[in-house]
Structures are given as structure tokens and as C-alpha cells.
Design a protein around this motif. Structure first.
Motif, PDB file in Angstrom:
ATOM      1  N   GLY A  33      34.042  49.868  41.286  1.00 23.34           N
ATOM      2  CA  GLY A  33      34.482  48.542  40.866  1.00 23.34           C
ATOM      3  C   GLY A  33      33.762  48.059  39.636  1.00 23.34           C
ATOM      4  N   VAL A  34      32.447  48.272  39.588  1.00 20.24           N
ATOM      5  CA  VAL A  34      31.657  47.870  38.427  1.00 20.24           C
ATOM      6  C   VAL A  34      32.086  48.683  37.211  1.00 20.24           C
ATOM      7  CG1 VAL A  34      29.341  47.878  37.419  1.00 20.24           C
ATOM      8  CG2 VAL A  34      29.686  47.049  39.749  1.00 20.24           C
ATOM      9  N   ALA A  35      32.320  49.961  37.401  1.00 18.20           N
ATOM     10  CA  ALA A  35      32.740  50.814  36.283  1.00 18.20           C
ATOM     11  C   ALA A  35      34.073  50.353  35.705  1.00 18.20           C
ATOM     12  CB  ALA A  35      32.836  52.267  36.745  1.00 18.20           C
ATOM     13  N   CYS A  36      34.981  49.904  36.576  1.00 18.78           N
ATOM     14  CA  CYS A  36      36.302  49.500  36.078  1.00 18.78           C
ATOM     15  C   CYS A  36      36.232  48.205  35.284  1.00 18.78           C
ATOM     16  CB  CYS A  36      37.299  49.376  37.223  1.00 18.78           C
ATOM     17  SG  CYS A  36      37.357  47.778  38.041  1.00 18.78           S
ATOM     18  N   LEU A  37      35.241  47.378  35.536  1.00 17.41           N
ATOM     19  CA  LEU A  37      35.180  46.077  34.868  1.00 17.41           C
ATOM     20  C   LEU A  37      34.949  46.175  33.369  1.00 17.41           C
ATOM     21  CD1 LEU A  37      33.208  43.939  37.464  1.00 17.41           C
ATOM     22  CD2 LEU A  37      35.667  44.165  37.154  1.00 17.41           C
ATOM     23  N   GLY A  38      34.308  47.228  32.919  1.00 17.45           N
ATOM     24  CA  GLY A  38      34.066  47.385  31.495  1.00 17.45           C
ATOM     25  C   GLY A  38      35.136  48.194  30.787  1.00 17.45           C
ATOM     26  N   GLN A  49      41.615  45.389  43.077  1.00 17.01           N
ATOM     27  CA  GLN A  49      40.285  45.978  42.923  1.00 17.01           C
ATOM     28  C   GLN A  49      39.468  45.212  41.887  1.00 17.01           C
ATOM     29  OE1 GLN A  49      40.129  49.921  41.254  1.00 17.01           O
ATOM     30  NE2 GLN A  49      37.996  50.218  41.852  1.00 17.01           N
ATOM     31  N   VAL A  50      40.083  44.856  40.781  1.00 10.28           N
ATOM     32  CA  VAL A  50      39.369  44.120  39.731  1.00 10.28           C
ATOM     33  C   VAL A  50      38.916  42.756  40.247  1.00 10.28           C
ATOM     34  CG1 VAL A  50      39.588  43.039  37.453  1.00 10.28           C
ATOM     35  CG2 VAL A  50      40.492  45.342  37.842  1.00 10.28           C
ATOM     36  N   ILE A  51      39.792  42.064  40.960  1.00 12.83           N
ATOM     37  CA  ILE A  51      39.441  40.749  41.512  1.00 12.83           C
ATOM     38  C   ILE A  51      38.272  40.874  42.471  1.00 12.83           C
ATOM     39  CG2 ILE A  51      40.235  38.912  43.058  1.00 12.83           C
ATOM     40  CD1 ILE A  51      43.055  39.348  41.757  1.00 12.83           C
ATOM     41  N   GLN A  52      38.361  41.844  43.375  1.00 19.52           N
ATOM     42  CA  GLN A  52      37.292  42.020  44.357  1.00 19.52           C
ATOM     43  C   GLN A  52      35.965  42.332  43.672  1.00 19.52           C
ATOM     44  OE1 GLN A  52      38.522  44.830  47.319  1.00 19.52           O
ATOM     45  NE2 GLN A  52      37.653  43.593  48.938  1.00 19.52           N
ATOM     46  N   SER A  53      35.983  43.207  42.683  1.00 22.39           N
ATOM     47  CA  SER A  53      34.752  43.578  41.972  1.00 22.39           C
ATOM     48  C   SER A  53      34.191  42.402  41.182  1.00 22.39           C
ATOM     49  CB  SER A  53      35.030  44.751  41.031  1.00 22.39           C
ATOM     50  OG  SER A  53      35.441  45.879  41.763  1.00 22.39           O
ATOM     51  N   VAL A  68      33.222  31.481  47.604  1.00 19.06           N
ATOM     52  CA  VAL A  68      34.464  32.032  47.074  1.00 19.06           C
ATOM     53  C   VAL A  68      35.191  32.785  48.177  1.00 19.06           C
ATOM     54  CG1 VAL A  68      35.505  33.551  45.357  1.00 19.06           C
ATOM     55  CG2 VAL A  68      33.435  32.280  44.801  1.00 19.06           C
ATOM     56  N   GLU A  69      36.459  32.472  48.313  1.00 23.22           N
ATOM     57  CA  GLU A  69      37.323  33.168  49.264  1.00 23.22           C
ATOM     58  C   GLU A  69      38.338  33.979  48.473  1.00 23.22           C
ATOM     59  OE1 GLU A  69      39.168  30.296  51.836  1.00 23.22           O
ATOM     60  OE2 GLU A  69      37.286  29.225  52.114  1.00 23.22           O
ATOM     61  N   ILE A  70      38.520  35.226  48.881  1.00 21.65           N
ATOM     62  CA  ILE A  70      39.551  36.059  48.271  1.00 21.65           C
ATOM     63  C   ILE A  70      40.704  36.149  49.251  1.00 21.65           C
ATOM     64  CG2 ILE A  70      40.162  38.341  47.393  1.00 21.65           C
ATOM     65  CD1 ILE A  70      37.234  38.760  46.692  1.00 21.65           C
ATOM     66  N   VAL A  71      41.894  35.826  48.800  1.00 21.90           N
ATOM     67  CA  VAL A  71      43.083  35.940  49.630  1.00 21.90           C
ATOM     68  C   VAL A  71      43.665  37.321  49.344  1.00 21.90           C
ATOM     69  CG1 VAL A  71      45.335  34.969  50.164  1.00 21.90           C
ATOM     70  CG2 VAL A  71      43.469  33.460  49.445  1.00 21.90           C
ATOM     71  N   PRO A  72      43.552  38.251  50.309  1.00 22.03           N
ATOM     72  CA  PRO A  72      43.969  39.630  50.050  1.00 22.03           C
ATOM     73  C   PRO A  72      45.483  39.763  49.886  1.00 22.03           C
ATOM     74  CG  PRO A  72      43.371  39.362  52.350  1.00 22.03           C
ATOM     75  CD  PRO A  72      43.091  38.053  51.667  1.00 22.03           C
ATOM     76  N   ALA A  73      45.859  40.741  49.070  1.00 18.62           N
ATOM     77  CA  ALA A  73      47.272  41.029  48.866  1.00 18.62           C
ATOM     78  C   ALA A  73      47.419  42.466  48.382  1.00 18.62           C
ATOM     79  CB  ALA A  73      47.868  40.072  47.833  1.00 18.62           C
ATOM     80  N   ARG A  74      48.527  43.080  48.729  1.00 19.55           N
ATOM     81  CA  ARG A  74      48.853  44.410  48.194  1.00 19.55           C
ATOM     82  C   ARG A  74      49.599  44.160  46.894  1.00 19.55           C
ATOM     83  NH1 ARG A  74      50.275  49.105  50.904  1.00 19.55           N
ATOM     84  NH2 ARG A  74      48.143  49.712  51.234  1.00 19.55           N
ATOM     85  N   LEU A  75      49.081  44.742  45.823  1.00 11.56           N
ATOM     86  CA  LEU A  75      49.637  44.478  44.504  1.00 11.56           C
ATOM     87  C   LEU A  75      49.967  45.776  43.774  1.00 11.56           C
ATOM     88  CD1 LEU A  75      47.010  41.804  43.440  1.00 11.56           C
ATOM     89  CD2 LEU A  75      49.346  41.359  44.175  1.00 11.56           C
ATOM     90  N   PRO A  76      50.994  45.742  42.955  1.00 12.11           N
ATOM     91  CA  PRO A  76      51.263  46.897  42.098  1.00 12.11           C
ATOM     92  C   PRO A  76      50.292  46.904  40.918  1.00 12.11           C
ATOM     93  CG  PRO A  76      52.814  45.152  41.610  1.00 12.11           C
ATOM     94  CD  PRO A  76      51.978  44.677  42.787  1.00 12.11           C
ATOM     95  N   LEU A  77      50.262  47.998  40.190  1.00  5.79           N
ATOM     96  CA  LEU A  77      49.449  48.034  38.980  1.00  5.79           C
ATOM     97  C   LEU A  77      49.959  46.981  38.003  1.00  5.79           C
ATOM     98  CD1 LEU A  77      49.043  51.861  38.289  1.00  5.79           C
ATOM     99  CD2 LEU A  77      47.361  50.287  39.261  1.00  5.79           C
ATOM    100  N   ALA A  78      49.042  46.396  37.278  1.00  5.51           N
ATOM    101  CA  ALA A  78      49.396  45.374  36.289  1.00  5.51           C
ATOM    102  C   ALA A  78      49.142  45.930  34.891  1.00  5.51           C
ATOM    103  CB  ALA A  78      48.571  44.117  36.508  1.00  5.51           C
ATOM    104  N   VAL A  80      47.513  45.252  32.129  1.00  6.36           N
ATOM    105  CA  VAL A  80      46.400  44.554  31.496  1.00  6.36           C
ATOM    106  C   VAL A  80      45.167  45.429  31.687  1.00  6.36           C
ATOM    107  CG1 VAL A  80      45.832  43.222  33.589  1.00  6.36           C
ATOM    108  CG2 VAL A  80      45.165  42.343  31.359  1.00  6.36           C
ATOM    109  N   THR A  81      44.255  45.390  30.733  1.00  3.78           N
ATOM    110  CA  THR A  81      43.047  46.197  30.889  1.00  3.78           C
ATOM    111  C   THR A  81      42.166  45.598  31.980  1.00  3.78           C
ATOM    112  OG1 THR A  81      41.724  44.988  29.270  1.00  3.78           O
ATOM    113  CG2 THR A  81      43.069  46.821  28.438  1.00  3.78           C
ATOM    114  N   PRO A  82      41.450  46.454  32.707  1.00  4.71           N
ATOM    115  CA  PRO A  82      40.544  45.923  33.732  1.00  4.71           C
ATOM    116  C   PRO A  82      39.520  44.953  33.155  1.00  4.71           C
ATOM    117  CG  PRO A  82      40.807  48.291  33.988  1.00  4.71           C
ATOM    118  CD  PRO A  82      41.481  47.922  32.695  1.00  4.71           C
ATOM    119  N   ALA A  83      39.016  45.237  31.967  1.00  2.00           N
ATOM    120  CA  ALA A  83      38.001  44.362  31.362  1.00  2.00           C
ATOM    121  C   ALA A  83      38.561  42.973  31.065  1.00  2.00           C
ATOM    122  CB  ALA A  83      37.452  44.992  30.085  1.00  2.00           C
ATOM    123  N   ALA A  84      39.791  42.909  30.547  1.00  2.00           N
ATOM    124  CA  ALA A  84      40.386  41.602  30.222  1.00  2.00           C
ATOM    125  C   ALA A  84      40.636  40.785  31.485  1.00  2.00           C
ATOM    126  CB  ALA A  84      41.688  41.789  29.447  1.00  2.00           C
TER     127      ALA A  84
END
Length: 177
Positions: A33-38, A49-53, A68-78, A80-84
Motif C-alpha cells: 500500500g505504501v509503495a503504491c502511494l508514490g 487499496q489507495v484509500i485504505q493505505s 476516520v471510518e472507511i466505508v468498504p466497497a468493491r470497486l473497479p480500477l480507476a 487515475v494514478t495512485p499518487a494523485a
């Protein structure tokens, strides 16, 4: 001299192995998760995954102000870059948590995401209304900066919405990959 039955040590070993497996899996999720953020090169990301990280990294810094509460959801790929996406989530979380700086008890912030009609929508919102009129202008400036960035790069958008009770919502929309 007494010795414990042999099967107890096998159970204990199995329990330790199970615990090590769970910890290793958790550590791997954090590291990946940390690796994807950059990552500013990948044209798509897994928004969940990006939101959770991003929340896992940012939330401890403002825990005294807001939970902070995360409302989980199954999502398709978006598209947008993970960093943005991570940068937007962290900035919106921080901005929303700042509303609770002068309160005796921490406020509550939620991050949710949903997909539909060819887009992924990520929303960061205060669950308890506590809005300062002076902060509204800053919210608009932040939203506009991210809106320009996302609209130019991927055709996305960002807007600030206020609930009837005064609670602020940052709403980010990006196309599905």
C-alpha cells in the motif's frame, strides 16, 4: 521432572505459525500500500487499496482531532494514478479533520467510494457538523486545485458539497479504467 504432553507443543507451534502468517500478510498489505502511494506512472489504480493505505498513513497524525471510518466497497480500477488519488484523499482528510481542532472530543470523518455510470466517486466527509465560515473559502481553493489537476489529467472532477446541517463533503470523481 514433568513435561507437557507433546500435542500441546504442536498446537502452540501451529498457533504461532498462524499468528506469523497473519502478521506477515498484514505487513505485506501495508508495504504494498505504501509503495503504491508514490506511483505516479501507473495510469490506473485500485481505489479501495489507495484509500485504505492513505487513511492508514494519515489518520494517526490527526487522531486527537478526528477518528476516520472507511466505508468498504468493491470497486473497479480507476483511471487515475495512485499518487494523485492518495494525495487528494490525504489532503481532504486533513482538511476535514482540521474542523475539529478546537473541540473537547474528537470528531468523526468518513471516507467512502462507489462506482457507477462509468465513474468511481470517492467522498471524504465530516460525520459531525462543525463548520467554520472562514474555512469554506480554503475548501473551495483546495477543491479547485485538485479539480484542475484531475480534469486535465484524466477527465475527473472535485467538488465541495455542504450538507443541510453544515457538514462538508469533498467529492472526487474519476473515470473507470
Amino acid at each position: 521432572r514433568m513435561t507437557a504432553p507433546r500435542h500441546a507443543s504442536i498446537r502452540a507451534s501451529a498457533a504461532l505459525l498462524q499468528e506469523a502468517s497473519v502478521l506477515t500478510h498484514g505487513a505485506w498489505q501495508v508495504v504494498s500500500g505504501v509503495a503504491c502511494l508514490g506511483d505516479d506512472a501507473s495510469p490506473t489504480c485500485d481505489p479501495a487499496q489507495v484509500i485504505q493505505s492513505a487513511v492508514a498513513l494519515a489518520a494517526p497524525y490527526f487522531a486527537a482531532r478526528a477518528s476516520v471510518e472507511i466505508v468498504p466497497a468493491r470497486l473497479p480500477l480507476a483511471r487515475v494514478t495512485p499518487a494523485a488519488l492518495a494525495e487528494a484523499v490525504v489532503v481532504f482528510l486533513t482538511r476535514t479533520a482540521q474542523r475539529f481542532a478546537d473541540r473537547a472530543s474528537p470528531g468523526r470523518v468518513a471516507v467512502s467510494a462507489a462506482a457507477g455510470n462509468g465513474v468511481v466517486e470517492v467522498e471524504v466527509r465530516a460525520l459531525t457538523a462543525h463548520d467554520h465560515a472562514a474555512g469554506r473559502e480554503h475548501d473551495e481553493v483546495i477543491a479547485e486545485a485538485f479539480h484542475r489537476l484531475l480534469s486535465e489529467r484524466v477527465g475527473g472532477s472535485v467538488e465541495v458539497v455542504r450538507d443541510v446541517g453544515g457538514a462538508t463533503r469533498f467529492r472526487l470523481t474519476v473515470p473507470v479504467a
